[in-house]
Design a protein around this motif. Structure first.
Motif, PDB file in Angstrom:
ATOM      1  N   ALA A 148       1.055  -1.410   0.152  1.00 45.25           N
ATOM      2  CA  ALA A 148       0.247  -0.189   0.282  1.00 45.25           C
ATOM      3  C   ALA A 148       0.916   0.982  -0.301  1.00 45.25           C
ATOM      4  N   SER A 149       1.883   1.369   0.337  1.00 46.10           N
ATOM      5  CA  SER A 149       3.046   2.757   0.486  1.00 46.10           C
ATOM      6  C   SER A 149       3.404   2.533  -0.284  1.00 46.10           C
ATOM      7  N   ALA A 150       3.612   1.457  -1.352  1.00 43.86           N
ATOM      8  CA  ALA A 150       4.281   2.172  -2.823  1.00 43.86           C
ATOM      9  C   ALA A 150       3.465   2.366  -3.331  1.00 43.86           C
ATOM     10  N   MET A 151       1.777   1.553  -3.378  1.00 44.27           N
ATOM     11  CA  MET A 151       1.571   2.466  -4.557  1.00 44.27           C
ATOM     12  C   MET A 151       0.930   4.078  -4.210  1.00 44.27           C
ATOM     13  N   LYS A 152      -0.010   4.033  -2.878  1.00 50.05           N
ATOM     14  CA  LYS A 152       0.535   5.304  -2.482  1.00 50.05           C
ATOM     15  C   LYS A 152       1.576   6.399  -2.737  1.00 50.05           C
ATOM     16  N   ASP A 153       2.841   6.238  -2.106  1.00 52.04           N
ATOM     17  CA  ASP A 153       4.028   7.045  -3.446  1.00 52.04           C
ATOM     18  C   ASP A 153       4.072   7.126  -4.915  1.00 52.04           C
ATOM     19  N   ALA A 154       3.939   6.442  -5.097  1.00 53.21           N
ATOM     20  CA  ALA A 154       3.349   6.392  -6.583  1.00 53.21           C
ATOM     21  C   ALA A 154       2.464   6.757  -7.192  1.00 53.21           C
ATOM     22  N   ALA A 155       0.327   7.375  -6.405  1.00 52.91           N
ATOM     23  CA  ALA A 155      -0.313   8.080  -7.223  1.00 52.91           C
ATOM     24  C   ALA A 155       0.503   9.022  -6.589  1.00 52.91           C
ATOM     25  N   GLU A 156       1.326   9.639  -6.099  1.00 46.77           N
ATOM     26  CA  GLU A 156       1.128  10.745  -5.281  1.00 46.77           C
ATOM     27  C   GLU A 156       3.023  11.225  -6.145  1.00 46.77           C
ATOM     28  N   ARG A 157       3.748  10.388  -6.521  1.00 48.40           N
ATOM     29  CA  ARG A 157       3.919  11.137  -7.960  1.00 48.40           C
ATOM     30  C   ARG A 157       3.390  11.366  -9.109  1.00 48.40           C
ATOM     31  N   ILE A 158       2.429  10.567  -9.244  1.00 50.83           N
ATOM     32  CA  ILE A 158       2.063  11.187 -10.741  1.00 50.83           C
ATOM     33  C   ILE A 158       0.902  12.318 -10.685  1.00 50.83           C
ATOM     34  N   VAL A 190      -1.488  -5.949 -13.656  1.00 49.05           N
ATOM     35  CA  VAL A 190      -2.656  -4.961 -14.019  1.00 49.05           C
ATOM     36  C   VAL A 190      -3.509  -3.960 -14.472  1.00 49.05           C
ATOM     37  N   ARG A 191      -5.374  -4.979 -13.310  1.00 47.56           N
ATOM     38  CA  ARG A 191      -6.425  -3.994 -12.923  1.00 47.56           C
ATOM     39  C   ARG A 191      -5.383  -3.835 -11.800  1.00 47.56           C
ATOM     40  N   ASP A 192      -5.060  -4.632 -10.757  1.00 43.63           N
ATOM     41  CA  ASP A 192      -4.943  -4.247  -9.919  1.00 43.63           C
ATOM     42  C   ASP A 192      -3.859  -3.265  -9.749  1.00 43.63           C
ATOM     43  N   ARG A 196      -5.982   0.165  -7.884  1.00 44.68           N
ATOM     44  CA  ARG A 196      -4.961   1.572  -6.365  1.00 44.68           C
ATOM     45  C   ARG A 196      -4.406   2.311  -6.735  1.00 44.68           C
ATOM     46  N   LEU A 197      -3.922   2.870  -7.935  1.00 45.57           N
ATOM     47  CA  LEU A 197      -3.163   3.912  -8.010  1.00 45.57           C
ATOM     48  C   LEU A 197      -4.995   4.322  -8.497  1.00 45.57           C
ATOM     49  N   ASN A 198      -5.561   4.655  -9.197  1.00 46.38           N
ATOM     50  CA  ASN A 198      -6.434   5.935  -9.095  1.00 46.38           C
ATOM     51  C   ASN A 198      -8.035   5.655  -7.823  1.00 46.38           C
ATOM     52  N   GLU A 199      -7.325   4.850  -6.766  1.00 50.16           N
ATOM     53  CA  GLU A 199      -7.820   4.959  -5.719  1.00 50.16           C
ATOM     54  C   GLU A 199      -7.457   6.053  -4.835  1.00 50.16           C
TER      55      GLU A 199
END
Length: 298
Positions: A148-158, A190-192, A196-199
């Motif tokens: 979850a941390s890695a995905m949140k960091d990626a979303a913040e970067r985007i 791909v779906r995941d 998760r990023l769009n969440e």
């Protein structure tokens, strides 16, 4: 070339013949390969059965051949055990030249897309890193289902990249170019990632698109990589087997050159090359100015 000999080994004739084939494979590539990639080349050419015993036997022979000076040490790398080496310089001039060489402008300035390159497996990061550097994008190794941390960091970067572009009067579409295994989990990745990023980006005007570059069934049919049994213990196995059958395929089995071509073509589809080259031209002009200004540094 680095063929230092550290051990004297008496190889059987069949082992020597296999070493010749190892070097034949390595000579075809201008990049380092992992032991697993060499193994998959043996399997895809019909030289070995795709079994755990075959894999262990070939990797053991590869190690022995390198110690014996029969295979170039520099041709093989272990991408999962890269050391963290501290940065150092010979002198001030060396530091200045290093800074100039690493000078980069935003090569995606004026582009319609914000792009990152993601890969499921750490072992392939070494293959993709030169392409990520070439196209000046973030390379992300998600190692299966990311935390979850890695995905949140990626979303913040985007989000930051998107908002930064909006502030500059642009609106960039975020795209993840994704490469993973063709197996129950890999096909769901791909779906995941997209979900998760769009969440994390919910409430923003930005929405991420994840594009699967590999491994696809079309590529499997074209390159015929060696199959593995699908992991029946995976909770997604039943749906996967119903759709694709009982076999799965690893991204590592794709010939490295083909993997590079797939990524190159994908970037060609999301990049305005004229704008990109114009930024590089400005970079080179800036570097010339920096070298001139630093000419007296010793």
């Amino acid at each position: 070339m680095s063929n230092e000999t550290y051990r004297e080994t008496n190889f059987r004739p069949d082992s020597l013949a296999r070493i010749v084939r190892i070097n034949e494979i390595l000579s075809e590539y201008d990049q380092k390969l992992t032991a697993r990639q060499v193994y998959y080349q043996f399997v895809s050419r019909g030289w070995l059965e795709n079994t755990e015993r075959s894999y262990k036997g070939l990797t053991s022979l590869l190690t022995d051949a390198r110690y014996a000076g029969l295979v170039d040490w520099e041709a093989i790398e272990d991408r999962g055990r890269a050391p963290a080496i501290p940065l150092e310089f010979r002198d001030l001039a060396h530091r200045v030249e290093s800074a100039i060489e690493n000078y980069r402008l935003d090569r995606w300035e004026g582009q319609e897309n914000y792009v990152e390159l993601w890969v499921e497996k750490q072992a392939l990061a070494g293959v993709l890193a030169p392409l990520a550097r070439k196209f000046h994008v973030t390379l992300m190794v998600n190692k299966g289902y990311s935390s979850a941390s890695a995905m949140k960091d990626a979303a913040e970067r985007i989000r930051f990249a998107y908002n930064d572009a909006v502030d500059a009067g642009q609106a960039k579409m975020p795209i993840i170019l994704y490469l993973g295994d063709h197996d129950p989990s890999g096909e769901d990745m791909v779906r995941d990632i997209e979900d998760r990023l769009n969440e994390f980006l919910a409430g923003d005007t930005v929405e991420v698109e994840v594009r699967e570059l590999a491994l696809t069934m079309a590529q499997i049919r074209k390159f015929n990589p060696p199959p593995n049994p699908a992991k029946v213990t995976d909770s997604r196995a039943a749906a996967y087997i119903a759709k694709y059958g009982p076999q799965s395929w690893e991204l590592d089995a794709l010939p490295p050159r083909e993997l590079n071509r797939i990524v190159e073509r994908a970037f060609a589809g999301v990049l305005d090359l004229d704008k990109y080259n114009a930024v590089i031209k400005r970079e080179e002009a800036d570097k010339a100015k920096l070298r001139k200004a630093a000419g007296g540094v010793k």
